[in-house]
Design an enzyme around this catalytic site. Structure first.
Site: not given
Ligand code: NDP
Ligand code: OXD
Length: 307
Positions: A270, A222
């Site tokens: 992502h 993350r």
């Protein structure tokens, strides 16, 4: 008992169609059409809309559509008695391993240099002698599959976990000392940790100072794991020598962010491993049926621990 799909930035219609095809008996709702909110006991969520959970008095389970649960564990609107689960299937893990092998091997084999040679019509034969040492931060579902993929190529693999446990064939480390040992031993340091209060900002100046000169940092965990200013300073010093980033504190990455045109960074949006609708539908039905049978959902999370 009704199942609600609340995944506003994904193709909820296709997911709903596949769930219905597998089990036409399920009382399925797709956000924003809640129907009678009192019926909804199971929510399949990804970036759930603000205020949703407050409208669901009978809520029992929230399952993440993907592997990460940080957006749910942190959510103050999900009451403490509600179980949190996740869908981290074998295809998701295999796709993560494929992304990481592709990124590491492309650098190891210097494929971008050969692309330049080709443009210059230059015959520059070269091959590496030794495989890079892989360091995996996190040896859970994603880390285990990734370790197996690199192990299959005979790359040495080190791992780091909270418990110190990890897959066979991986040299394991734990604790702060273990983290620094792992960083010092790795040519490619890959972050596959969940985001929790303990792991937030773990990719910082202290860790970078332990890394090998010219090594590679890869962050697929993350964005909040990474202290961005520390990375920019560390790249100037050559530890790490470059970084591959798939996740960011703010997504999409803002247009004026310094990462975009940094020569030592390779950025992907992502997509290291995106939940596949077909696998998610199968796992969602399995998880829902487990809950109907009085069992915990698939991938149930320890809310105290945060993963
Ligand atoms: P798991 O929960 O299966 O595994 C987590 C691992 O991290 C375990 O090995 C655990 O240790 C370790 N860990 C947790 N906290 C700590 C800590 N404080 N110190 C040391 N080790 C710790 O997670 P997954 O492998 O399924 O997924 C990991 C993350 O990958 C997700 O949370 C998500 O953020 C990210 N992800 C990103 C994707 C992308 O496309 N970029 C796609 C999928 C996932 P132990 O084994 O001892 O419990
Ligand atoms: C996930 C992700 O956690 O896509 O599944 O990041």
């Amino acid at each position: 008992m009704a199942l609600l799909i609340a995944t506003p930035d994904r193709d909820s219609e296709e997911l709903g169609r596949l769930i219905r095809r597998q089990d036409p008996e399920i009382d399925l709702r797709v956000w924003p059409e809640l129907g009678r909110a009192e019926d909804i006991r199971f929510v399949l969520a990804w970036k759930p809309p603000e205020g949703l959970f407050r409208q669901l008095p009978a809520l029992e389970v929230v399952s993440s559509l993907g592997a990460g649960v940080d957006q749910l564990v942190d959510n103050p609107q999900i009451p403490g008695h509600v179980a949190i689960g996740r869908l981290a299937g074998p295809r998701l893990a295999a796709n993560m391993a494929a992304y990481l092998v592709a990124v590491v091997v492309a650098r190891w084999k210097r494929l971008p240099d050969f692309a330049e040679d080709q443009r210059a019509r230059r015959w520059n034969q070269w091959a590496p002698e030794q495989p890079p040492v892989i360091g995996l931060l996190g040896t859970g579902e994603m880390g285990r599959r990734t370790a197996a993929a690199f192990g299959e190529l005979d790359f040495p693999v080190h791992g780091y976990s909270r418990s110190g446990r990890g897959p066979a064939g991986v040299t394991m480390h734990s604790g702060t000392r273990g983290l620094h040992e792992l960083a010092g031993a790795s040519d490619c340091l890959i972050n596959l940790l969940p985001l929790t209060p303990e792991t937030r900002d773990i990719l910082d100046a202290d860790l970078f100072s332990q890394m090998r000169e010219g090594s590679t940092l890869i962050n697929v965990g993350r964005g909040e794991h990474l202290v961005e200013a520390d990375l920019l300073a560390a790249l100037d010093r050559g530890r790490p020598g470059c970084a591959v980033l798939d996740v960011f504190r703010e997504e999409p990455l803002p247009q004026d962010h310094p990462f975009w045109d940094h020569p030592k960074l390779f950025i992907t949006p992502h997509c290291a491993s995106i939940t596949l609708t077909r696998e998610a539908a199968e796992l969602a039905v399995e998880s829902y049926r487990r809950v109907m049978d009085g069992k915990p959902p698939l991938g149930v999370v320890d809310r105290e621990r945060g993963y």
